[in-house]
Design an enzyme around this catalytic site. Structure first.
Site, PDB file in Angstrom:
ATOM      1  CG  ASP A 106      -2.328   0.029   0.976  1.00 48.28           C
ATOM      2  OD1 ASP A 106      -2.803   1.088   0.532  1.00 48.28           O
ATOM      3  OD2 ASP A 106      -2.990  -0.995   1.183  1.00 48.28           O
ATOM      4  CG  ASP A 213      -5.020   5.175   1.097  1.00 51.10           C
ATOM      5  OD1 ASP A 213      -5.875   4.285   1.123  1.00 51.10           O
ATOM      6  OD2 ASP A 213      -5.033   6.166   1.851  1.00 51.10           O
ATOM      7  CD  GLU A 272      -9.077   3.982  -1.736  1.00 46.93           C
ATOM      8  OE1 GLU A 272      -9.891   3.446  -0.983  1.00 46.93           O
ATOM      9  OE2 GLU A 272      -8.246   4.806  -1.333  1.00 46.93           O
ATOM     10  CG  HIS A 347      -8.857  -2.355   3.677  1.00 50.04           C
ATOM     11  ND1 HIS A 347      -8.522  -2.265   2.334  1.00 50.04           N
ATOM     12  CD2 HIS A 347      -8.691  -1.118   4.176  1.00 50.04           C
ATOM     13  CE1 HIS A 347      -8.173  -1.035   2.056  1.00 50.04           C
ATOM     14  NE2 HIS A 347      -8.259  -0.313   3.150  1.00 50.04           N
ATOM     15  CG  ASP A 348     -11.594   0.909   3.051  1.00 49.75           C
ATOM     16  OD1 ASP A 348     -11.077   0.798   4.189  1.00 49.75           O
ATOM     17  OD2 ASP A 348     -11.061   1.540   2.124  1.00 49.75           O
TER      18      ASP A 348
HETATM   19  O1  TEU Z   1      -9.861   4.776   1.821  1.00 51.67           O
HETATM   20  C1  TEU Z   1     -10.243   5.896   1.107  1.00 51.67           C
HETATM   21  C2  TEU Z   1     -11.616   6.251   1.166  1.00 51.67           C
HETATM   22  O2  TEU Z   1     -12.106   7.034   0.373  1.00 51.67           O
HETATM   23  C3  TEU Z   1     -12.365   5.846   2.370  1.00 51.67           C
HETATM   24  O3  TEU Z   1     -12.910   7.005   2.856  1.00 51.67           O
HETATM   25  C4  TEU Z   1     -13.459   4.929   2.142  1.00 51.67           C
HETATM   26  O4  TEU Z   1     -14.419   5.617   1.410  1.00 51.67           O
HETATM   27  C5  TEU Z   1     -13.986   4.570   3.499  1.00 51.67           C
HETATM   28  O5  TEU Z   1     -13.106   3.642   4.050  1.00 51.67           O
HETATM   29  C6  TEU Z   1     -15.328   3.999   3.491  1.00 51.67           C
HETATM   30  O6  TEU Z   1     -15.779   3.914   4.817  1.00 51.67           O
HETATM   31  C7  TEU Z   1      -8.501   4.596   2.021  1.00 51.67           C
HETATM   32  C8  TEU Z   1      -8.237   3.294   2.723  1.00 51.67           C
HETATM   33  O7  TEU Z   1      -8.649   2.227   1.923  1.00 51.67           O
HETATM   34  C9  TEU Z   1      -8.908   3.321   4.055  1.00 51.67           C
HETATM   35  O8  TEU Z   1      -8.758   2.110   4.747  1.00 51.67           O
HETATM   36  C10 TEU Z   1      -8.277   4.440   4.841  1.00 51.67           C
HETATM   37  O9  TEU Z   1      -8.960   4.568   6.061  1.00 51.67           O
HETATM   38  C11 TEU Z   1      -8.324   5.767   4.091  1.00 51.67           C
HETATM   39  O10 TEU Z   1      -7.929   5.658   2.747  1.00 51.67           O
HETATM   40  C12 TEU Z   1      -7.379   6.744   4.727  1.00 51.67           C
HETATM   41  O11 TEU Z   1      -6.061   6.401   4.443  1.00 51.67           O
END
Ligand code: TEU
Length: 578
Positions: A106, A213, A272, A347-348
């Site tokens: 990442d 990210d 992303e 993971h989100d």
């Molecule tokens: O996520 C980016 C993102 O846009 C997040 O706000 C996503 O929409 C959110 O997790 C939904 O609830 C990335 C990573 O994947 C995430 O795990 C991190 O928390 C975030 O960036 C900050 O680095």
């Protein structure tokens, strides 16, 4: 542009690949502290190779105070002690490569941790050499002379996006939690330092690329205007339009490719990319642009209002909306030099079965195999998330807020309790929403076997194990030729054998308006595959488009052992069109 011609002549190594995402804290614990670790990952590499995985993506394992599970990095050049050491990472890289696989990490460079030495310096005074490495602005004062943040922007995980620092009598911007200050990309020295520490350090160690990210947040509207009031009665307002796809994005990504990545050859960059229309996505992923190789589009994960609303406002999306999401990402390949991804989990997100299909024990195995048919036949680089290969599901509806660990879920829960004190109905709706889409759903430990703690650890893990581990686990599925795991293995093999049409083919939906089935044709150089998927608990007819009525359909793969004329509940099939 010699390298460009070279790249377009030879298919990139990452195109036909299947990538498996590992969330280190929840994958495999080797030292009995209840937290997954790098030696744990190494111990499963044969399992992943056997599954048919080509690339492993490890989510942040960097040194971090863990306010956002490692997306708040304190030192890009070190590993969190709980996860292991730099030497463990070197072993991991070597062991992955020894098995013919690749490794990506990442890349979190929109922000750092507020404990990163760069930030400690930056916040110390306005005269510090790194004073403008982060985004600092003066306070505003209201009519009563009260100090206010520079704008009304809401942070993505709640609250104001600005935090006051008395040493400077200024605010810094943080789009995520307050412990994640945004870096100032406008400053060239900052960009150079990021490239060196976060990118070159790891490419020098031999990794093969990055999952990047929030890659479209680096460039902001630096006038920081107040956002329009959308959340009535609340002080902080969503300001997405001011901080994504800003004016400098493409220039910076080109600079990074040209001046940093190109030294290392065909480094894969998977960005992303939330909230971006197809024509703008193309500007990032066209091969000629030489910015990103592919992106994760957010339409699929935003289904049901996941991103514009709060979890208690989630609604059940229609199958047509899912079809539209895939039409967008698949469509990126038609008549372009671009590339795309295929994914439904990370993971989100909540688990795909619970979120997009069913986790009813009666149907979930069927639905998991149907998803394998779908994902296995869509074009682009395929991404699986740990546990998806065995059909893991969301945590159960009776878990309470005490089980939550994710800062996004916890902040939301706190906000609901503050905004609606004593409102039990609201609290119930909020917890139901978290159960559907909360990030902890995908962060519970992987189920390796039916033993204590699901074989993830010898002690109680940092987050509760999903209650289904006795029925859904790797060991049981390895012994069962009809398991979800066995089916994924078969699907990944088939995807390789027929990569021309399955991975590279054009995609065309046949039954867009149908709310029960999803039928599409994949086509490449005259070769055609018809895919029919049932998204209901009832039998459904196979939709054969008129244009194929005279063709013979030969079953290529199906999720049901002895398929009959009609599709069984949650069945998926692919036919070769002859
Ligand atoms: O996520 C980016 C993102 O846009 C997040 O706000 C996503 O929409 C959110 O997790 C939904 O609830 C990335 C990573 O994947 C995430 O795990 C991190 O928390 C975030 O960036 C900050 O680095």
């Amino acid at each position: 542009m010699a390298h460009l011609n070279n790249f377009t002549r030879h298919p990139n190594w990452w195109k036909n690949a299947t990538c498996y995402q590992i969330w280190p804290a929840s994958y495999k614990d080797s030292n009995g502290d209840g937290v997954g670790d790098i030696p744990g990952i190494i111990s499963t590499l044969d399992y992943l190779a056997d599954l048919g995985i080509d690339i492993i993506w490890v989510s942040p394992m960097y040194d971090s105070p863990q306010h956002d599970m490692g997306y708040d990095i304190r030192n890009y050049e070190d590993v969190l002690a709980k996860f292991g050491t730099l030497a463990d990472m070197e072993t991991l890289i070597a062991e992955v490569h020894r098995r013919g696989m690749k490794l990506i990490l990442d890349l979190v460079i929109n922000h750092t941790s507020d404990e990163h030495p760069w930030f400690l310096e930056s916040k110390s005074s306005r005269d510090n050499p790194k004073h403008d490495w982060y985004i600092w602005r003066d306070p505003k004062y209201d009519a009563d002379g009260k100090r206010q943040p520079p704008s009304n922007w809401r942070a993505i995980f709640g609250g104001s996006a600005w935090e006051y620092v008395p040493e400077r009598d200024q605010y810094y911007l943080h789009l995520f939690v307050r412990q994640q200050p945004d870096l100032n990309w406008e400053n060239e020295a900052t960009r150079r330092a990021i490239y060196k520490s976060a990118i070159e350090f790891w490419l020098d160690k031999g990794i093969d690329g990055f999952r990047v990210d929030t890659v479209n947040f680096y460039s902001k509207d630096t006038t920081f205007p107040d956002a329009e009031v959308k959340l009535k009665g609340e002080p902080w307002q969503p300001a997405f339009q001011y901080f994504h796809n800003g004016p400098k994005m493409h220039g910076w990504l080109k600079e990074q490719r040209r001046e940093v990545l190109d030294k290392y050859g065909d480094v894969v960059m998977v960005g992303e990319l939330p909230g971006t229309q197809a024509d703008e996505v193309l500007r990032y992923v066209s091969a000629e642009a030489r910015e990103l190789d592919m992106v994760f589009d957010f339409d699929i994960v935003a289904l049901g209002g996941r991103h514009s609303l709060k979890p208690h406002q989630i609604y059940k999306h229609k199958l047509t909306e899912m079809k539209s999401a895939f039409m967008k990402t698949q469509g990126l390949l038609t008549g372009t030099d671009a590339w795309t991804t295929v994914f439904v989990e990370n993971h989100d997100q909540g688990r795909s079965l619970s979120r997009f299909a069913t986790d009813d024990p009666k149907y979930r195995v069927q639905a998991a195999k149907m998803f394998a048919v779908m994902l296995g036949t869509l074009s682009g680089t395929l991404f699986l998330y740990q546990g998806q290969e065995i059909g893991m599901v969301n945590f159960s509806k009776d878990w309470g807020p005490e089980e939550l660990r994710d800062v996004a879920g916890l902040n939301y829960w706190k906000e609901i309790n503050e905004m609606y004190p004593g409102d039990e109905k609201m609290k119930k709706a909020a917890m139901e929403g978290i159960q559907k889409v909360g990030r902890d759903n995908s962060r519970t430990p992987v189920h390796w076997n039916a033993g204590p703690h699901a074989g993830f650890s010898t002690v109680k893990p940092w987050i509760r194990v999903n209650d289904t581990y006795k029925e859904i686990n790797v060991e049981a599925q390895q012994k069962d030729p009809d398991s979800v795991l066995a089916f994924w293995k078969k699907m990944l093999k088939l995807r390789k054998q027929r990569a021309d049409v399955l991975v590279h083919g054009n995609f065309e939906v046949q039954d867009y308006e149908n709310l029960s089935t999803f039928t599409y044709v994949k086509e490449k150089d005259g070769k055609k595959v018809l895919v029919a998927l049932n998204f209901t608990n009832e039998e459904q007819p196979v939709y054969v488009p008129k244009t194929l009525a005279k063709n013979k359909l030969e079953l290529l793969v199906g999720s049901v052992d002895r398929p009959v004329e009609r599709l069984a509940p949650w069945e998926g099939r692919a036919y070769i069109v002859q």
